[in-house]
Design a protein around this motif. Sequence first.
Motif, short mmCIF file in Angstrom:
data_model
loop_
_atom_site.label_atom_id
_atom_site.label_comp_id
_atom_site.label_asym_id
_atom_site.label_seq_id
_atom_site.Cartn_x
_atom_site.Cartn_y
_atom_site.Cartn_z
N ASP A 227 45.05 49.91 32.86
CA ASP A 227 43.97 49.01 33.24
C ASP A 227 44.48 47.58 33.21
O ASP A 227 45.27 47.21 32.35
CB ASP A 227 42.79 49.12 32.26
N SER A 228 44.03 46.79 34.13
CA SER A 228 44.44 45.39 34.09
C SER A 228 43.41 44.53 34.79
O SER A 228 42.60 45.01 35.57
CB SER A 228 45.80 45.20 34.75
N MET A 229 43.46 43.29 34.47
CA MET A 229 42.54 42.33 35.07
C MET A 229 43.27 41.00 35.14
O MET A 229 43.92 40.59 34.18
CB MET A 229 41.30 42.21 34.19
N PRO B 236 36.64 39.73 31.38
CA PRO B 236 37.45 38.57 31.78
C PRO B 236 37.73 37.59 30.64
O PRO B 236 38.76 36.93 30.64
CB PRO B 236 36.63 37.91 32.89
N GLY B 237 36.82 37.49 29.67
CA GLY B 237 37.02 36.51 28.61
C GLY B 237 37.87 37.00 27.45
O GLY B 237 38.19 36.24 26.55
N ASN B 238 38.21 38.30 27.46
CA ASN B 238 38.96 38.86 26.32
C ASN B 238 40.39 38.34 26.28
O ASN B 238 41.12 38.43 27.26
CB ASN B 238 39.06 40.39 26.44
N ARG B 239 40.82 37.88 25.10
CA ARG B 239 42.23 37.54 24.93
C ARG B 239 43.03 38.85 24.82
O ARG B 239 44.00 39.03 25.54
CB ARG B 239 42.43 36.70 23.66
N ARG B 240 42.59 39.73 23.94
CA ARG B 240 43.15 41.08 23.96
C ARG B 240 42.35 41.83 25.01
O ARG B 240 41.15 42.04 24.85
CB ARG B 240 42.97 41.75 22.61
N GLN B 241 42.98 42.22 26.10
CA GLN B 241 42.20 42.65 27.26
C GLN B 241 41.41 43.93 27.02
O GLN B 241 40.20 43.95 27.20
CB GLN B 241 43.10 42.78 28.48
N VAL B 242 42.09 45.02 26.62
CA VAL B 242 41.38 46.29 26.45
C VAL B 242 40.75 46.34 25.06
O VAL B 242 41.44 46.24 24.06
CB VAL B 242 42.32 47.50 26.64
N GLN B 243 39.43 46.45 25.02
CA GLN B 243 38.75 46.62 23.74
C GLN B 243 37.81 47.82 23.85
O GLN B 243 37.58 48.33 24.94
CB GLN B 243 37.96 45.34 23.39
N LEU B 244 37.32 48.27 22.72
CA LEU B 244 36.43 49.44 22.75
C LEU B 244 34.98 48.97 22.84
O LEU B 244 34.49 48.26 21.96
CB LEU B 244 36.63 50.30 21.51
N ALA C 252 40.22 39.36 39.22
CA ALA C 252 40.57 40.51 40.05
C ALA C 252 40.84 41.67 39.11
O ALA C 252 41.64 41.55 38.19
CB ALA C 252 41.79 40.21 40.90
N SER C 253 40.15 42.78 39.33
CA SER C 253 40.34 43.91 38.42
C SER C 253 40.55 45.18 39.21
O SER C 253 40.20 45.28 40.38
CB SER C 253 39.14 44.05 37.49
N GLY C 254 41.11 46.19 38.53
CA GLY C 254 41.29 47.49 39.16
C GLY C 254 42.68 47.63 39.76
O GLY C 254 43.38 46.64 39.97
N GLN C 255 43.09 48.87 40.00
CA GLN C 255 44.42 49.15 40.51
C GLN C 255 44.37 49.43 42.01
O GLN C 255 44.78 48.63 42.82
CB GLN C 255 45.02 50.36 39.78
N ARG C 256 43.82 50.60 42.35
CA ARG C 256 43.78 50.96 43.77
C ARG C 256 42.70 50.17 44.49
O ARG C 256 42.94 49.47 45.45
CB ARG C 256 43.56 52.46 43.92
N GLU C 257 41.46 50.26 43.99
CA GLU C 257 40.38 49.49 44.60
C GLU C 257 40.20 48.21 43.79
O GLU C 257 39.72 48.26 42.67
CB GLU C 257 39.07 50.27 44.56
N VAL C 258 40.60 47.12 44.35
CA VAL C 258 40.52 45.86 43.61
C VAL C 258 39.14 45.22 43.81
O VAL C 258 38.64 45.12 44.92
CB VAL C 258 41.62 44.88 44.06
#
Lengths: 487, 487
Positions: free
Chosen positions: A49-51, A132-140, A332-338
């Motif tokens: 996952d990335s943003m 978008p505001g997360n410094r650590r991107q992936v959170q639960l 911008a988020s997502g891999q295949r569908e941005v």
Amino acid sequence: MSGILSRSDPRPSVLPDGLRVLRSGSATQGVLTTNEEFSAWLREREATDSMTVEQVPLDDMRGWHFSAGRAALVHDSGKFFSVGGVDVSRTGRGPRSWQQPIIRQNEVGILGLLAKEFGGVLHFLMQAKIEPGNRRQVQLSPTVQATRSNYTKVHGGASTPYLEHFLRPGRGRVLADVLQSEQGTWFLGKRNRNMVVETTDDVPVRDNFRWLTFGQIRQLLTVPNMINMDSRTVLSCLPSDTSGWLFDPLAGNGDCADPEFAFDLQRSLQASEAEGRHTDAEIISWLNDVRIDTAIELRPVGLAQLEDWELSRSRIEHRKGKHFRVIGVSVASGQREVTQWAQPLIAPCDVGLVAFLTRRINGVLHILMRASVEAGFLDVAELGPTLQCNPATYADLPPQERPRFYDYVLAARDNIRYDVLLSEEGGRFYHAECRYLVLECDAEPAVLEPHPDFRWMTVRQLMALLRHHNYVNVQARTLLACLHALW
Amino acid sequence: MSGILSRSDPRPSVLPDGLRVLRSGSATQGVLTTNEEFSAWLREREATDSMTVEQVPLDDMRGWHFSAGRAALVHDSGKFFSVGGVDVSRTGRGPRSWQQPIIRQNEVGILGLLAKEFGGVLHFLMQAKIEPGNRRQVQLSPTVQATRSNYTKVHGGASTPYLEHFLRPGRGRVLADVLQSEQGTWFLGKRNRNMVVETTDDVPVRDNFRWLTFGQIRQLLTVPNMINMDSRTVLSCLPSDTSGWLFDPLAGNGDCADPEFAFDLQRSLQASEAEGRHTDAEIISWLNDVRIDTAIELRPVGLAQLEDWELSRSRIEHRKGKHFRVIGVSVASGQREVTQWAQPLIAPCDVGLVAFLTRRINGVLHILMRASVEAGFLDVAELGPTLQCNPATYADLPPQERPRFYDYVLAARDNIRYDVLLSEEGGRFYHAECRYLVLECDAEPAVLEPHPDFRWMTVRQLMALLRHHNYVNVQARTLLACLHALW
């Protein structure tokens, strides 16, 4: 004694939900998902996952514009949320007045946590989520974070996974459902519906979701920026009433860092009203005093007219660099569908400081709560942590202007039981982090000095009020969730 | 089972306040004041106290004027209360819109009931009080009815007797303190602070006050227009939690009209959560559904511009003669020192009809509650009685427009357990009376048909929610107080 027959048997025929939650809390090694499987899954989500988040001038945010006279920053649809200015005038206790930008978001969203039993143990469906505001991107995050626009699909967008479990018809068994406030200094009248729903349906598990026990979740509360704010507030609302059953937190729990504190926490969670420093009615009475004696008057002010704030093309900021900035981001988020969008975010100027001071009173652990008056609250004041502040605010002020226990908390060493950096809501706040602390203050007599804005409460009293709307603020709810990391 | 030790002993070392209230309820013959002494005192008050109330045109009320464009009726001081117009637009469930006059009163007043033990039995200090809108002039009010203007003495007037017992410092032991709504169809956002405070001080008893047991008060709830609305709402907030002690309402109670119903009422008051048709969380969840699915939008409208309403020199009335009129009165009260003032009052067009439908479910008495959406509520909806209406509204409408159970309640005969005419607040309403009923509906299967606006609740569930703000509306609070007349 005339009319009094005998004591009733309070033990219900089924295990109370509060006890089922605590039992799940004992399952620290996981049942359906092992800790190793969880770690591997999380690494995979972080890799997959990335943003991309890029700061852009407020004027250049696609889909957003300033209303006439640059009074407010609004979405072109008129929906979602807006950022406007407000003049706050507080009378009664601690009179003062100021102006500030504030987020208006009238829609009540759902923060929904889905629960299900596997192997006789309650599990909760957690989501790996990027904001978008997360410094650590992936959170639960909880299973569902949905605004009303999301879930009524006014925009015809993709449906929110698992949302159907939280809506009628077809909603499962409701374990908790409470309308709770969020940051009253940044939001005007914002509330979210905190729901925990138990299902017996077959639930397909999507890639970015995993079933965890409460034991696994409460251990993750010690990892910086791992359990997001929405999860913490929902977790704080989990049932905790054990209906007279005692629960031993130490049974089969070799990991406990401080067994004595753990035991006292559980005892406080099960303390009778008579064991508290104040009765339940006295606590509510004190909060009513604050609510009645304090008046908050709000008057809308255009962003361009705000005293002490500077609105430029790129941002809104305080003239002394205090409090927070309002910035724009392009995402911008997502891999295949941005998916791409822009939005404003509130960026606090420094790391917040939030602490519970705790102490045994007559052998029962109590927490020192403060009546927190926040401009955006629906009803003036809610119960907040002992200390909740933004240190930068006091940088240029004399020491006597600092909040009560500010220096004490910063000087604490040996008596720290919890000290973790956690993120606030990354969908509205940019790199907003607070240092959350729990201190054991039995050796400090000063904490017992009476003060009209503070009261000692048992954990049971706080948990009971969490079943009802607008008693406990979001910072205190975070710390109440984090207490579970300590047993 | 891992971690679960045993059941705790829920019995506190002191008698819980709920049990002390019930014991006082058993003292139907009085302790400090006998029933004969009470009757003699009441006759004396009725002979001594008097108030002359004369209708005057709205334009002629001394101390009041219309604001510009006859938009609102306001007091010359800008304080007290005002009558303005409002456009109400309700969307979601049951969408409709209308306009109406409404009372604005932002000040939170205190409705305070002073309690003290005499001979080991709790007594409550009741006041014989006349209000201009009362048809039966002398009614029993709580110890204190004070607006904030009263008690902060902004006008420098005479102090309210016994008020000091409800203010800090010096406030006694708080048995109850809850901010509660009042009529949401007549008031905009009105709340009063319902307080019960126990003192151990010596309390001089003034001529128009008497100490009564809860047993005496609950018997007086069967006398038409005797216990005023302010008393009823405070009485409904009395502690009722017996912490696991059972109480036999029939012990030494020879007066009970229907012992089986009395016993089932008490059992429902002490029912565990598992015995209820719904859990506590499910009830709150349902109320949240209504609050979220219904939106109320309010827009101020000048009194002279109100659709369907006619503003004349003398009054404001609905063009079809429905709902209520706003009238002016000139009041003279007192014997030696005569106080005179004028004020507007809301005069309903007919006697209201308010009913609880009750029924055993799995052997436990339940009450059918309705989510009542009222324009003036702070949070859209509160729990109201099964039926709450103004029959004149439906006089010219086809039967299918009538509220659910309207015909059923009017046709009830043998299953009526309570049927008493009671007054609403005589300081704001003129001859406003409602017929309050409690029906036993075990023989009527239709009441069990599911309906999204209705839920069955135990008495314990309702009493528990009464400890918290804005769950139970004022009509339901009256009926909950009146249930105590039935054991």
